[in-house]
Structure formats: C-alpha cells, structure tokens
Design a protein around this motif. Structure first.
Motif, PDB file in Angstrom:
ATOM      1  N   ALA A   1      11.397 -24.128  78.778  1.00 16.23           N
ATOM      2  CA  ALA A   1      11.400 -23.995  77.320  1.00 16.23           C
ATOM      3  C   ALA A   1      12.126 -25.205  76.728  1.00 16.23           C
ATOM      4  O   ALA A   1      13.174 -25.615  77.230  1.00 16.23           O
ATOM      5  N   PRO A   2      11.590 -25.820  75.681  1.00 16.77           N
ATOM      6  CA  PRO A   2      12.082 -27.131  75.240  1.00 16.77           C
ATOM      7  C   PRO A   2      13.414 -27.122  74.513  1.00 16.77           C
ATOM      8  O   PRO A   2      13.968 -28.190  74.280  1.00 16.77           O
ATOM      9  N   HIS A   3      13.942 -25.970  74.163  1.00 20.06           N
ATOM     10  CA  HIS A   3      15.191 -25.938  73.395  1.00 20.06           C
ATOM     11  C   HIS A   3      16.262 -25.173  74.159  1.00 20.06           C
ATOM     12  O   HIS A   3      16.007 -24.099  74.711  1.00 20.06           O
TER      13      HIS A   3
ATOM     14  N   ALA B   1       3.492 -21.396  83.458  1.00 21.70           N
ATOM     15  CA  ALA B   1       4.715 -20.695  83.862  1.00 21.70           C
ATOM     16  C   ALA B   1       5.846 -21.284  83.035  1.00 21.70           C
ATOM     17  O   ALA B   1       6.197 -22.452  83.211  1.00 21.70           O
ATOM     18  N   VAL B   2       6.387 -20.499  82.112  1.00 25.73           N
ATOM     19  CA  VAL B   2       7.440 -20.965  81.213  1.00 25.73           C
ATOM     20  C   VAL B   2       8.715 -20.195  81.503  1.00 25.73           C
ATOM     21  O   VAL B   2       8.697 -18.955  81.602  1.00 25.73           O
ATOM     22  N   PHE B   3       9.815 -20.923  81.637  1.00 25.04           N
ATOM     23  CA  PHE B   3      11.122 -20.312  81.892  1.00 25.04           C
ATOM     24  C   PHE B   3      12.130 -20.854  80.885  1.00 25.04           C
ATOM     25  O   PHE B   3      12.079 -22.029  80.509  1.00 25.04           O
TER      26      PHE B   3
ATOM     27  N   LEU C   1       4.160 -11.407  79.883  1.00 25.65           N
ATOM     28  CA  LEU C   1       5.421 -11.706  79.210  1.00 25.65           C
ATOM     29  C   LEU C   1       6.403 -10.653  79.696  1.00 25.65           C
ATOM     30  O   LEU C   1       6.302  -9.479  79.342  1.00 25.65           O
ATOM     31  N   TYR C   2       7.319 -11.076  80.553  1.00 30.54           N
ATOM     32  CA  TYR C   2       8.342 -10.149  81.036  1.00 30.54           C
ATOM     33  C   TYR C   2       9.517 -10.149  80.069  1.00 30.54           C
ATOM     34  O   TYR C   2       9.967 -11.208  79.609  1.00 30.54           O
ATOM     35  N   LEU C   3      10.064  -8.952  79.774  1.00 31.57           N
ATOM     36  CA  LEU C   3      11.233  -8.818  78.910  1.00 31.57           C
ATOM     37  C   LEU C   3      12.225  -7.852  79.539  1.00 31.57           C
ATOM     38  O   LEU C   3      11.860  -6.745  79.949  1.00 31.57           O
TER      39      LEU C   3
ATOM     40  N   SER D   1      16.477 -15.214  82.979  1.00 30.91           N
ATOM     41  CA  SER D   1      15.216 -14.505  83.198  1.00 30.91           C
ATOM     42  C   SER D   1      15.056 -13.257  82.347  1.00 30.91           C
ATOM     43  O   SER D   1      14.287 -12.364  82.697  1.00 30.91           O
ATOM     44  N   GLY D   2      15.749 -13.199  81.214  1.00 30.40           N
ATOM     45  CA  GLY D   2      15.536 -12.089  80.298  1.00 30.40           C
ATOM     46  C   GLY D   2      14.165 -12.124  79.662  1.00 30.40           C
ATOM     47  O   GLY D   2      13.694 -11.122  79.108  1.00 30.40           O
ATOM     48  N   GLN D   3      13.488 -13.279  79.750  1.00 33.56           N
ATOM     49  CA  GLN D   3      12.117 -13.432  79.302  1.00 33.56           C
ATOM     50  C   GLN D   3      11.444 -14.468  80.199  1.00 33.56           C
ATOM     51  O   GLN D   3      12.018 -15.510  80.517  1.00 33.56           O
ATOM     52  N   ILE D   4      10.255 -14.139  80.647  1.00 32.96           N
ATOM     53  CA  ILE D   4       9.455 -15.023  81.498  1.00 32.96           C
ATOM     54  C   ILE D   4       8.019 -14.942  81.011  1.00 32.96           C
ATOM     55  O   ILE D   4       7.503 -13.850  80.744  1.00 32.96           O
ATOM     56  N   LEU D   5       7.374 -16.081  80.912  1.00 32.49           N
ATOM     57  CA  LEU D   5       5.967 -16.140  80.503  1.00 32.49           C
ATOM     58  C   LEU D   5       5.192 -16.771  81.652  1.00 32.49           C
ATOM     59  O   LEU D   5       5.443 -17.931  82.011  1.00 32.49           O
TER      60      LEU D   5
END
Length: 461
Positions: free
Chosen positions: A363-365, A275-277, A246-248, A307-311
């Motif tokens: 991400a769905p939202h 891989a979630v963006f 989990l990148y932050l 890209s402030g958060q990447i999973l």
C-alpha cells in the motif's frame, strides 16, 4: 471437477525473468537466485527424487502428483540456496540494515525475546525449515496453485473474516453492520472459526441475518494455551469460496465501503500481482534468522506487514498467490519456529511471497496512529488504533481502515478517537523510499516508540 494426474514433464521450465527489487509501479519483486536458471532446467524430476529418497516422511508417489513446473522450479531454487550460520550472514545483513537504525524500529518485545534463538539457528536448521515448506507444497501437488475451473479454488469477490472466541463475534457483528450501512456495499461475507467456537445460537443468527456465511475450519484445532491464536487467517483466505478476497480482522473498522479496492489500478491493472498488503510500524532486524532461511539480505526499505486487511486474488502471479497462501498456512501450523521470526501471522504472508520470489504491491501510504489526547500530566499520546489509507497516489489518499487492535485490551481516555499522529509527512509514501534513510530521518523527527503499561495498554510517545 476433480484433479487429474499431470502428464510427465517433457522438459522443466527455465527461471522466470527478474523484474528487479522495486518495479516502476512500486511493487516489490525479487529475482530468483542465480542458481535457479541451471537448477530449473531439471528441477521437477530432481526434486521428486530428493523427496522420494526419504520414504519415512515423504508422500507416497501414488498419493499425489508433482506441483506445476513453475512452482517446482522455484522450490528447487529455494532448496539450492546456501544455508548460512548467523556469523556468516550477519555482516552483510548489518551492512544493509544498520543496528543503530533497526534497533529502534524493530518490535522490542520480539527482539528481547527471540534474538538469542535467531542467532543460534544453525545451517542444518535453516535447511530443515526450507525443506518443511517444500514438502508441504509437494504434498499438495497440483492443488498448490490456483487453476481455473478446479473445484474449491473459489470464484468471484467477497469479504473474509475470522471470529469465534471471546468478544470477536460481537466485533464481527459490529463490522458487518458498519459495512451494510454503506448503501453501495453488496459483497458476500464468509466468517471462519475454529471447531467448537461460534456456538451461540444468538451470535450465529445475528451474523447470518446480515448475510454472513459461517464456516468451520477443518483439520486445525485452537491452541488452548495461547493468549492469541493467529493460525486461522491464511487458511480462511485460501479456503474461502471467493477467488478475490478482502480479508478484514474483526476489530478493523471500515470508514467507508472498501469494495472499490478491487477496481483500484494498484490492484486490478493487467500487470499487477494482485496482492496488496498494508504496512506496520516496525521493521525486521538484521539478526532475524528469516533472512537466512529466505536466502536474502536484510531489506532496509521494507516494513513489516499489518494484516488487519489483505487484498488478494488467488489467481494472481499466474496462480502462485494461492501457493503463497499455502506457505503462510504451513507457517501458522508450524508456528513454534515461524512465529518466533514473525511475531505472529502477519509477516508469514510477506515471507511466503519472498520465498517464492513473487512480487506484491505494498500500500503506497504509511499508516498513522489514531487515538486519544495525551494523558493529563504525562504528555503521552494514547495511540491505540492503526489508521490505514486507500491506494490512491499522493495527496488523493484518504483514510480507509481504523484497525483498533490495541483498544480491545484496555481503556483509553475519552473521547476515544480524537487525535491522529503521522510520523511521516503526508506527501511521503510507503514505496517512494526503497532505502531507509529518508524514512528514518522522518521518524526521528517524530519518534513513535511503543511501551507496554499495566493492563496491556500501548502508549506511543
């Protein structure tokens, strides 16, 4: 465990099956080009010959072994795509992404500053851009793809951050304190920095006291003339000691313990690309040369990445997620071209997945703008923070990350966080509208334009 030479290929792989443009789970996936099925039958030896035919720039055959067959086939397919000029590609791109819509949704600074360069990029430069990516992965050989048990590939789960210049150590410290205030948070944390940064003993001691491991990147120097240097992120994720990351960003405020994301079905299900963006406010423009380099037509339903958060799991997509990270890292190193296309590092991740024709999970939202009340007499909402949501479906979604990416550049009215503006109704999702019509209609109802004002403040209205 060190890498051992790969045996000669008895045969090359066929093209992987297509899953269509949008899978049932809302994951974006692109089929390999039609030419790939034929090219892949002998992709590996043919690509080897192509690279070895240019001894002045190609790696020595004894210095590395070829990438695994599936990756080699994808690289060959990428090189086999037609290289088009702007005039040849633009009619199809503009038909898919009408300028009347995308002129309003593109980053305006990027469009004004880079459009002429996008359109001037010729067919030979398109080929050169593709070959540069392929050569980089070829030089990595087997290590371009994640392999279980291989030294340096990473294991377990953890949080990765980057910090070192200016006030980023203090922001990282604040983020760590917020995480550790959550009684359920127990993930290890690694913080990467450029050589010569994060040198203050007090900063290092404070971060390490909260369990962070501080790591200096190797072989990458900071661009001293840049206002921002985005080049660290992809390398930090790829070289982290974790398999699942989990990148932050250091200015990203977790509103609760985000550890549960690793177990969310959108990420963890057996058929997930892992891989979630999360989305940004803008879309790519049909004039952007990236569509020609990727060999794709402009995608109207696709938003830029934030890209402030990447999973991401490096082993996802049969280990090719790591190859995508290596491509994003290459684009960051060769940023004169790639950042002119992406406006920084954030969309190099999307471009890398598309280049390899790998699926990923959006991400769905769609995000909201978080900020302060309108300035007296101006009617302008001060939206300085991106509010991103978790991965729950429908109305069950809750805010998870407050990425204050603009707040650090100036002052905001107080109270700083008082209003949320969401251009799309809460029932809408990031993946429910693969075309732009519904989304754009919603956007037109509540315009979200951004305007630069003195002090680098950004005001949405």
């Amino acid at each position: 465990m060190s890498s051992s030479p790969a045996p000669a290929y008895a045969s090359c792989p066929s093209s992987p099956p297509s899953t269509g443009l949008l899978s049932k789970a809302g994951r974006l996936s692109l089929p390999l080009p039609a030419a790939a099925s034929a090219a892949a039958q002998c992709a590996c030896p043919r690509l080897t010959r192509r690279l070895e035919s240019e001894p002045e720039t190609s790696p020595s055959p004894s210095a590395t072994v070829p990438p695994p067959p599936d990756l080699a086939a994808r690289l060959e397919a990428h090189l086999a795509l037609p290289a088009l000029t702007h005039a040849e590609a633009y009619p199809a791109n503009a038909a898919a992404c009408p300028e009347a819509v995308h002129d309003a949704l593109v980053n305006q600074d990027q469009l004004r500053g880079n459009r002429a360069g996008w359109e001037a990029l010729g067919a030979e430069e398109v080929r050169a851009a593709r070959e540069g990516v392929v050569r980089h992965l070829w030089e990595l050989g087997e290590r371009a793809v994640w392999r279980e048990g291989e030294e340096g590939m990473g294991e377990g789960r953890g949080v990765v951050m980057t910090a070192g210049n200016g006030d980023t150590p203090r922001r990282a410290l604040t983020l760590l304190r917020l995480l550790h205030q959550q009684p359920t948070f127990s993930l290890p944390v690694e913080i990467f920095h450029f050589p010569g940064e994060l040198s203050s003993p007090s900063d290092r001691a404070a971060l390490e006291s909260l369990g962070a491991t501080l790591r200096e990147v190797q072989g990458l120097e900071k661009d001293k003339g840049a206002w921002k240097d985005f080049r660290l992120k992809a390398q930090a994720i790829s070289r982290s000691g974790f398999r699942e990351v989990l990148y932050l960003d250091s200015d990203n405020i977790p509103l609760r313990d985000p550890s549960f994301l690793f177990d969310d079905p959108a990420y963890s299900s057996s058929d997930s690309p892992r891989a979630v963006f999360w989305p940004d406010f803008n879309k790519d423009h049909p004039s952007n040369a990236i569509w020609r380099i990727l060999g794709m037509t402009c995608r109207p339903g696709e938003w830029e990445f934030e890209s402030g958060q990447i999973l991401l799991d490096k082993s996802g997509n049969s280990g090719l997620n790591l190859a995508a990270l290596h491509i994003a890292d290459y684009m960051a190193r060769e940023n004169t071209l790639w950042y002119a296309l992406s406006g920084g590092d954030k969309d190099t991740f999307r471009y890398a997945f598309h280049l390899l024709r790998l699926p990923f999970t959006p991400a769905p939202h769609w995000l909201s703008a978080l900020g302060a009340a309108p300035l007296p007499g101006s009617g302008q909402f001060c939206g300085h923070t991106m509010l991103q949501y978790d991965l729950k479906p429908g109305e069950a979604a809750r805010p998870l990350f407050a990425h204050a990416n603009l707040l650090k550049h100036g002052r905001a009215p107080t109270p700083v966080f008082s209003h949320v503006k969401r251009p799309i109704p809460s029932s809408s999702s990031n993946t429910s509208a693969p075309t732009s019509s519904d989304t754009d209609t919603a956007l037109q109802g509540v315009p979200m334009r951004v305007t630069t004002v003195p002090g680098r403040g950004i005001w949405g209205r």
